[in-house]
Design an enzyme around this catalytic site. Structure first.
Site, short mmCIF file in Angstrom:
data_model
loop_
_atom_site.label_atom_id
_atom_site.label_comp_id
_atom_site.label_asym_id
_atom_site.label_seq_id
_atom_site.Cartn_x
_atom_site.Cartn_y
_atom_site.Cartn_z
N GLU A 1 3.62 -1.96 -20.25
CA GLU A 1 3.41 -2.45 -21.61
C GLU A 1 3.37 -3.98 -21.70
O GLU A 1 4.15 -4.60 -22.45
CB GLU A 1 4.50 -1.90 -22.54
N GLU B 1 4.88 7.72 -20.97
CA GLU B 1 6.00 7.72 -21.92
C GLU B 1 5.60 8.48 -23.17
O GLU B 1 4.52 8.26 -23.72
CB GLU B 1 6.40 6.29 -22.34
#
Length: 478
Positions: free
Chosen positions: A199, A384
């Site tokens: 991320e 995720e």
């Protein structure tokens, strides 16, 4: 939130709108959805964690400080005032955690390696005591028939490198490549799956623009250089790892969401604002790696820091894309700020998670199908997905049927995307344990397993048994 981006001039916003109009020309046509609920036998079932959130032992075996060590000590930064010195103590209890994964029939584990454990000051000689931990963890995982997926950077930049410029400096990318090469030399004979960055778009926005994450900066002028230097670091690291070994599977991990207009597409300016923001949020990290160029919406922001040869270094490609998905994002045109972009409101009446984000599994299908269409059917892993208990200091909810329902709905979205041609190879729940959730501290609980902060006791929740059954059978009930 994003109207703090001081360097977004009217001209740059106009360029973004032009790019958005071009992007809008190709809308996805939905295919019929199959009712099948069986996953392939080779599907990867896993869970995730990150070093700073679970390991603890911040001053053990020569580990250096990270930017999160410093940030967490600052008054008011962490919601519950908690400190991450112990978290889940996985540095010492990793065998217990691996046993929990094995008992849940998981065949994969996404964790991160702490850069400050390997290089306490970000560079120099390797800290052998620090990397020994990941050597032991890798061996225990393999002995338990669990495939390790190691992330090299999950936000814990060595503090010394930050003091030397952090991601504002090109040199940090060189140090990242050195770090990637060292990990490969030591672990590459057994560690075959590597995620370079986790991320980077979140680290950019929350760490450098809104200041809610480490290093806590509030400067829109950093969007261009930080984006480019993260991309450059990734390219250099991929080159370094591939120079060491030719048998690695290397991926990248991004927080990806459909970016939607507040009020829907009929609100034309909001629609263009959403498309423009998407070019910064997702396109600025995916396009350089996979297409060798920045999207027009982002190009003007990085133009001043690109040097000859950079784009060829960044354009390494990867073996898979890791998709971290939780919720759609909403944007609106905001003429009160220099960027003309503002965070939009979530539609009224939608179901929300504990963090106030819309629960919309169709957004995951949308992201997977878009990646398939725009990037040539890449291999995909949902690295995720998950939801928290209600926020607060109360004990974890053990009878957490809401989590099973949440995950089930998102797994159905994965099946739908696979029916439409997406090459999805795995699904990793965030997270194994209730851990230290960054600026939320211990008030947020995402785990399949409850973790008692005071005693360290691990207690499987109802969703743990539910997910264990799916991992064993590959069957998702209708």
């Amino acid at each position: 939130m994003v109207n703090e981006k001081k360097n977004w001039t009217r001209r740059r916003f106009a360029l973004s709108l032009g790019a958005a109009a071009i992007a809008a020309a190709g809308c996805e046509r939905k295919k019929p959805v199959s009712e099948a609920r069986r996953f392939p036998s080779i599907f990867r079932w896993g869970c995730g964690s990150s070093a700073f959130q679970v390991e603890g032992a911040l001053d053990v075996d020569g580990r250096g400080e990270s930017i999160w060590d410093v940030f967490a000590k600052q008054n008011g930064r962490i919601k519950d005032g908690s400190i991450p010195s112990i978290t889940c103590d996985s540095y010492h209890r990793y065998k217990e955690d691996v046993a929990l994964m094995s008992a849940a029939n998981l065949n994969s584990y996404k964790f991160s390696i702490a850069w400050p454990r390997v290089f306490p000051s970000g560079s120099g000689p390797v800290n052998e005591r620090g990397i020994d931990y990941y050597d032991r963890l890798t061996d225990v995982l393999l002995q338990s028939h669990i495939t390790p997926y190691a992330t090299l950077f999950h936000w814990d930049l060595p503090q010394r490198l930050y003091e030397l410029g952090g991601w504002m400096s090109r040199d940090t990318g060189e140090r990242f490549a050195d770090y990637a090469a060292a990990v490969t030399r030591r672990l590459g004979d057994r560690l075959k799956n590597v995620i370079t960055l986790n991320e980077p778009n979140v680290h950019l926005l929350l760490g450098h623009v809104t200041g809610s994450h480490a290093p806590g900066l509030h400067d829109g002028n950093l969007i261009g250089p930080v984006t480019h230097h993260l991309n450059l670091a990734q390219g250099r690291a991929i080159q370094a790892m591939r120079a060491q070994r030719n048998d690695l599977t290397i991926g990248t991990g991004l927080a990806l969401s459909p970016v939607r207009a507040e009020g829907g597409r009929i609100h034309l300016l909001n629609y263009f604002a959403a498309l423009a923001f998407d070019g910064i949020w997702a396109g600025a990290f995916l396009d350089p790696l996979l297409k060798g160029k920045y999207p027009l919406a982002a190009h003007q922001m990085v133009a001043d820091v690109i040097k000859p040869g950079d784009m060829s270094t960044i354009h390494q490609g990867c073996d898979f894309i890791g998709v971290n998905y939780y919720s759609p994002a909403y944007m609106r045109a905001d003429f009160s700020g220099p960027s003309f972009l503002g965070q939009g409101k979530t539609p009224a009446g939608v179901t929300q998670d504990a963090s106030g984000r819309e629960i919309d599994p169709s957004g995951l299908r949308e992201v997977l199908n878009r990646l398939t269409k725009e990037y040539g059917q890449p291999r995909l892993i949902v690295t995720e997905n998950g939801c928290s208990d209600p926020m607060g200091d109360h004990a974890a909810i053990i009878n957490d049927e809401f989590r099973s329902h949440y995950l089930s709905a998102h797994l159905r979205a994965v099946i739908q995307a696979m029916d439409n041609g997406s090459r999805v190879e795995g699904f990793f729940v965030w997270s194994l344990l209730d851990n230290w959730e960054w600026d939320s501290g211990f008030t947020s609980k995402f785990g399949l397993v409850a973790h008692n902060v005071n005693t360290g006791e691990r207690t499987p929740k109802k969703s743990y048994a539910w997910f264990a059954n799916i991992a064993e059978t590959g069957l998702l009930s209708a």
